[in-house]
Design an enzyme around this catalytic site. Structure first.
Site, PDB file in Angstrom:
ATOM      1  N   SER A  70       0.842  -1.196   0.000  1.00 48.22           N
ATOM      2  CA  SER A  70       0.000   0.000   0.000  1.00 48.22           C
ATOM      3  C   SER A  70       0.873   1.240   0.000  1.00 48.22           C
ATOM      4  O   SER A  70       1.945   1.253   0.608  1.00 48.22           O
ATOM      5  CB  SER A  70      -0.916   0.003   1.229  1.00 48.22           C
ATOM      6  OG  SER A  70      -1.850   1.066   1.173  1.00 48.22           O
ATOM      7  N   ASP A  71       0.418   2.260  -0.701  1.00 49.19           N
ATOM      8  CA  ASP A  71       1.122   3.541  -0.693  1.00 49.19           C
ATOM      9  C   ASP A  71       0.121   4.652  -0.973  1.00 49.19           C
ATOM     10  O   ASP A  71      -0.942   4.409  -1.553  1.00 49.19           O
ATOM     11  CB  ASP A  71       2.257   3.579  -1.716  1.00 49.19           C
ATOM     12  CG  ASP A  71       3.375   4.507  -1.277  1.00 49.19           C
ATOM     13  OD1 ASP A  71       3.115   5.723  -1.162  1.00 49.19           O
ATOM     14  OD2 ASP A  71       4.492   4.041  -1.038  1.00 49.19           O
ATOM     15  N   GLN A  72       0.477   5.845  -0.554  1.00 50.97           N
ATOM     16  CA  GLN A  72      -0.465   6.965  -0.630  1.00 50.97           C
ATOM     17  C   GLN A  72       0.197   8.210  -1.211  1.00 50.97           C
ATOM     18  O   GLN A  72       1.357   8.495  -0.919  1.00 50.97           O
ATOM     19  CB  GLN A  72      -0.987   7.280   0.775  1.00 50.97           C
ATOM     20  CG  GLN A  72      -2.054   8.356   0.840  1.00 50.97           C
ATOM     21  CD  GLN A  72      -2.434   8.657   2.277  1.00 50.97           C
ATOM     22  OE1 GLN A  72      -1.702   9.304   3.006  1.00 50.97           O
ATOM     23  NE2 GLN A  72      -3.599   8.171   2.693  1.00 50.97           N
ATOM     24  N   GLY A 108      -3.099   3.558  -2.864  1.00 52.95           N
ATOM     25  CA  GLY A 108      -2.989   2.360  -3.678  1.00 52.95           C
ATOM     26  C   GLY A 108      -2.917   1.124  -2.798  1.00 52.95           C
ATOM     27  O   GLY A 108      -2.328   1.155  -1.709  1.00 52.95           O
TER      28      GLY A 108
END
Length: 205
Positions: A70-72, A108
């Site tokens: 996950s990434d933002q 994501g």
């Protein structure tokens, strides 16, 4: 039936706490990736690519796992991207940019089966309406929380809530860094239901 162990591809304590809410056993490992945006890349494309890249980066080290990446990223109304500030000066600049504006946060999410190569990904949008902030408020906030490792320069789980007029989106967990609703949907599609797996009478596997 054998369950693939879950691995969270992150060293973030915020994501770890969020994933614990599903009640499923998991481990954590930190992926080493380049988070530099590609020229012309949209915020949604960047968040999705980084989530997938984090998951794939740990494939060789963790065979037989389902890896969660996950990434933002945060996007200003003009489309420009706010990354993790890294220091006080950049964080102050970001909050000044966000003050009085609507900022779109894109988180994501990727779920990867390292054995089969099966991958599912998703991008969760969440909109933050920043109130008009004074320089004194920005400085006081940054001194107290030092959110230099957070996209957008605030911590939703802390005093960051004092910076906003309104929040708009499906899953507030995504603003902290992991969209749990989307992840739960993915896991159920892959045959793991946190509710059924955690019930007291569930069979041990």
């Amino acid at each position: 039936m054998r369950q693939n162990p879950l691995l969270l591809a992150s060293s973030s304590p915020y994501r770890k706490v969020l994933l614990e809410r599903l009640g499923l056993p998991f481990s954590c490992a930190s992926p080493d990736i380049d988070e530099t945006p590609v020229h012309g890349e949209t915020g949604e494309a960047l968040a999705t690519r980084l989530a997938e890249t984090k998951a794939r980066a740990l494939t060789e080290r963790f065979p037989g796992h389902w890896i969660i990446g996950s990434d933002q990223v945060a996007c200003l109304p003009d489309g420009s991207i706010l990354n993790k500030p890294g220091n006080h000066t950049q964080a102050r600049y970001q909050l000044r940019q966000s003050s009085g504006h609507r900022v779109l946060f894109l988180t994501g999410l990727a779920l990867l089966d390292t054995d089969s190569g099966k991958l599912e990904h998703h991008c969760e949008p969440y909109t933050v309406h920043f109130r008009q902030l004074t320089d004194a408020e920005i400085e006081a906030y940054l001194r107290r929380e030092q959110p230099y490792d957070c996209a957008g320069s605030f911590k939703m789980e802390g005093l960051g809530i004092t910076l906003f007029e309104a929040l708009e989106g499906r899953d507030p967990n995504s603003l902290v860094g992991l969209p749990l609703i989307a992840l739960n949907d993915m896991l159920r599609r892959w045959g793991r239901n946190p509710l059924l797996e955690n019930r007291p009478d569930a069979p041990r596997v």
